[in-house]
Motif scaffolding. Structure first.
Motif, PDB file in Angstrom:
ATOM      1  N   SER A 173       0.836  -1.199   0.000  1.00 23.23           N
ATOM      2  CA  SER A 173       0.000   0.000   0.000  1.00 23.23           C
ATOM      3  C   SER A 173       0.871   1.250   0.000  1.00 23.23           C
ATOM      4  O   SER A 173       2.060   1.213   0.351  1.00 23.23           O
ATOM      5  N   ASN A 174       0.270   2.359  -0.394  1.00 19.99           N
ATOM      6  CA  ASN A 174       1.004   3.632  -0.396  1.00 19.99           C
ATOM      7  C   ASN A 174       1.457   3.999   1.017  1.00 19.99           C
ATOM      8  O   ASN A 174       2.529   4.586   1.203  1.00 19.99           O
ATOM      9  N   SER A 175       0.622   3.662   2.025  1.00 17.83           N
ATOM     10  CA  SER A 175       0.980   3.966   3.414  1.00 17.83           C
ATOM     11  C   SER A 175       2.207   3.167   3.849  1.00 17.83           C
ATOM     12  O   SER A 175       3.065   3.682   4.571  1.00 17.83           O
ATOM     13  N   THR A 176       2.280   1.918   3.402  1.00 11.83           N
ATOM     14  CA  THR A 176       3.447   1.083   3.728  1.00 11.83           C
ATOM     15  C   THR A 176       4.710   1.664   3.120  1.00 11.83           C
ATOM     16  O   THR A 176       5.749   1.772   3.781  1.00 11.83           O
ATOM     17  N   ILE A 177       4.615   2.043   1.847  1.00  9.23           N
ATOM     18  CA  ILE A 177       5.776   2.618   1.149  1.00  9.23           C
ATOM     19  C   ILE A 177       6.194   3.927   1.810  1.00  9.23           C
ATOM     20  O   ILE A 177       7.390   4.205   1.973  1.00  9.23           O
ATOM     21  N   LEU A 178       5.199   4.730   2.216  1.00  6.93           N
ATOM     22  CA  LEU A 178       5.506   6.007   2.887  1.00  6.93           C
ATOM     23  C   LEU A 178       6.233   5.762   4.202  1.00  6.93           C
ATOM     24  O   LEU A 178       7.229   6.446   4.505  1.00  6.93           O
ATOM     25  N   LEU A 179       5.765   4.788   4.993  1.00  2.00           N
ATOM     26  CA  LEU A 179       6.413   4.489   6.276  1.00  2.00           C
ATOM     27  C   LEU A 179       7.850   4.027   6.061  1.00  2.00           C
ATOM     28  O   LEU A 179       8.761   4.471   6.767  1.00  2.00           O
TER      29      LEU A 179
ATOM     30  N   GLY B  98       9.764   4.744   3.589  1.00  6.90           N
ATOM     31  CA  GLY B  98      10.529   5.919   3.177  1.00  6.90           C
ATOM     32  C   GLY B  98      10.894   6.814   4.346  1.00  6.90           C
ATOM     33  O   GLY B  98      12.030   7.294   4.449  1.00  6.90           O
ATOM     34  N   VAL B  99       9.949   7.011   5.257  1.00  4.69           N
ATOM     35  CA  VAL B  99      10.207   7.853   6.435  1.00  4.69           C
ATOM     36  C   VAL B  99      11.267   7.213   7.325  1.00  4.69           C
ATOM     37  O   VAL B  99      12.196   7.899   7.797  1.00  4.69           O
TER      38      VAL B  99
ATOM     39  N   SER C  52      14.641   7.499   5.815  1.00  4.96           N
ATOM     40  CA  SER C  52      15.107   8.888   5.913  1.00  4.96           C
ATOM     41  C   SER C  52      15.668   9.170   7.306  1.00  4.96           C
ATOM     42  O   SER C  52      16.702   9.841   7.450  1.00  4.96           O
TER      43      SER C  52
END
Length: 354
Positions: A17-23, A25-26, A29
């Motif tokens: 999911s986009n939320s998984t990819i965002l997490l 990435g964060v 970072s």
């Protein structure tokens, strides 16, 4: 695990999911900022990166069957460990098991053998030693407190997801095994589950009243046991870093030095030989990832309960969440692969299908 889960992931045409990819990435970072800030090497980012990807993919693959497979597995391990623990209560039985275990390779235990009072292992069961007059059941782990985390979660699944009776075979096996760990946090976490079971399950009101009386009686009786009162008093008064409360103060002193991004895998770069043992997973997560990201992970832990508790009543999810937090109080498990998977469950909506 990386090649295995990636192959299965693409064969089944799964997508993150986009939320998984965002997490992911964060988190990467934050790790990058840690590397720059504390002078770490980029090679040290390989393991946490692989860990994130494997856990995210693994959570996607197993979430639809997790409750059934996990419950059956932990129940099987508990039954075996319960029998072996009973054998350990007898001197001849204990000697016999140790003689067998001494013939097995230690699989990595040899490098910490001098720092632990558990030496021999049967892999599925670590041979315990007497602890203040108690023979504690560590299961397949080096520490009974670690074993109780997996048992308590399995009990929560059985009670809330499958809505099994508290007197069912699986519930009794898990309860008996949990009792043999003699873990104070395990007992408290189980009591929290019982509160949730009494107030948020669909059992009759008469049963709820009876169970409430039994729970109060058990809590009072267990609270009077010597090992409970002594251990709680000892831990609360002890300010050494290896005590539960002492670890909070020790961690907080380090957290204040990097409250936003934490230290991550570069913790040893900053504190070196001064880094001490400090078993408290709640504050250890903040020390590792910083306060903001830790809050996100704790929120995800709560959201992820829908996979293994269901959405029948939010009160049950809250009780299981609180129970897991209590268990983390005495174990540095909050950024382990197992808990990472529990975090990533928050982004999956599958439920168990027969």
């Amino acid at each position: 695990m990386m090649p295995i889960v990636v192959i299965i992931f693409f064969q089944r045409d799964y997508k993150l999911s986009n939320s998984t990819i965002l997490l992911i990435g964060v988190v990467l970072s934050v790790h990058f900022l840690q590397m720059v800030n504390f002078g770490g090497a980029i090679v040290n980012l390989i393991k946490p990166t692989c860990l994130l990807l494997v856990c995210a993919i693994f959570a996607k693959i197993i979430c639809c069957k997790f409750v059934k497979v996990y419950l059956d597995l932990v129940c099987f391990i508990s039954q075996v460990c319960l029998v072996l623990w009973v054998i350990c209560l007898f001197p001849l039985g204990l000697s016999f098991l140790r003689s067998i275990a001494s013939q097995f390779p230690l699989l990595g235990w040899d490098n910490i053998e001098n720092n632990t009072n558990i030496v021999d292992t049967l892999y599925i069961f670590s041979i315990p030693q007497d602890f203040k007059g108690l023979m504690r059941n560590p299961g397949p782990f080096w520490e009974p407190g670690r074993f109780t985390i997996y048992i308590t979660l399995a009990l929560a699944i059985n009670l809330f997801y499958f809505k099994e009776n508290i007197m069912s075979k699986k519930s009794l096996v898990l309860l008996l095994t949990n009792l043999t760990t003699f873990s104070t946090t395990g007992y408290v976490a189980t009591a929290v589950l019982f509160v949730g079971y009494i107030f948020f399950s669909n059992i009759k009101k008469s049963y709820k009243f009876i169970l409430s009386v039994i729970l109060l009686a058990v809590v009072y009786y267990v609270g009077q046991l010597d090992f409970m009162t002594e251990k709680i008093a000892e831990q609360s008064a002890d300010d050494s870093t290896w005590s539960r409360f002492g670890a909070i103060a020790y961690h907080w002193n380090q957290i204040t030095q990097s409250p936003i991004i934490g230290f991550g895998p570069f913790l040893a770069n900053v504190f070196g030989d001064e880094l001490l043992s400090s078993p408290n997973g709640l504050t250890d997560l903040m020390r590792y990832y910083g306060i903001p990201l830790s809050i996100v992970f704790y929120y995800l832990l709560y959201r992820g309960t829908k996979v293994y508790v269901g959405n029948s009543h939010k009160g049950a999810n809250v009780c299981v969440f609180v129970s897991l937090l209590l268990l983390c109080f005495s174990q540095t498990i909050t950024y382990s692969p197992f808990f990472m998977i529990l975090y990533f469950f928050a982004f999956n909506t599958y439920t168990y299908d027969e």
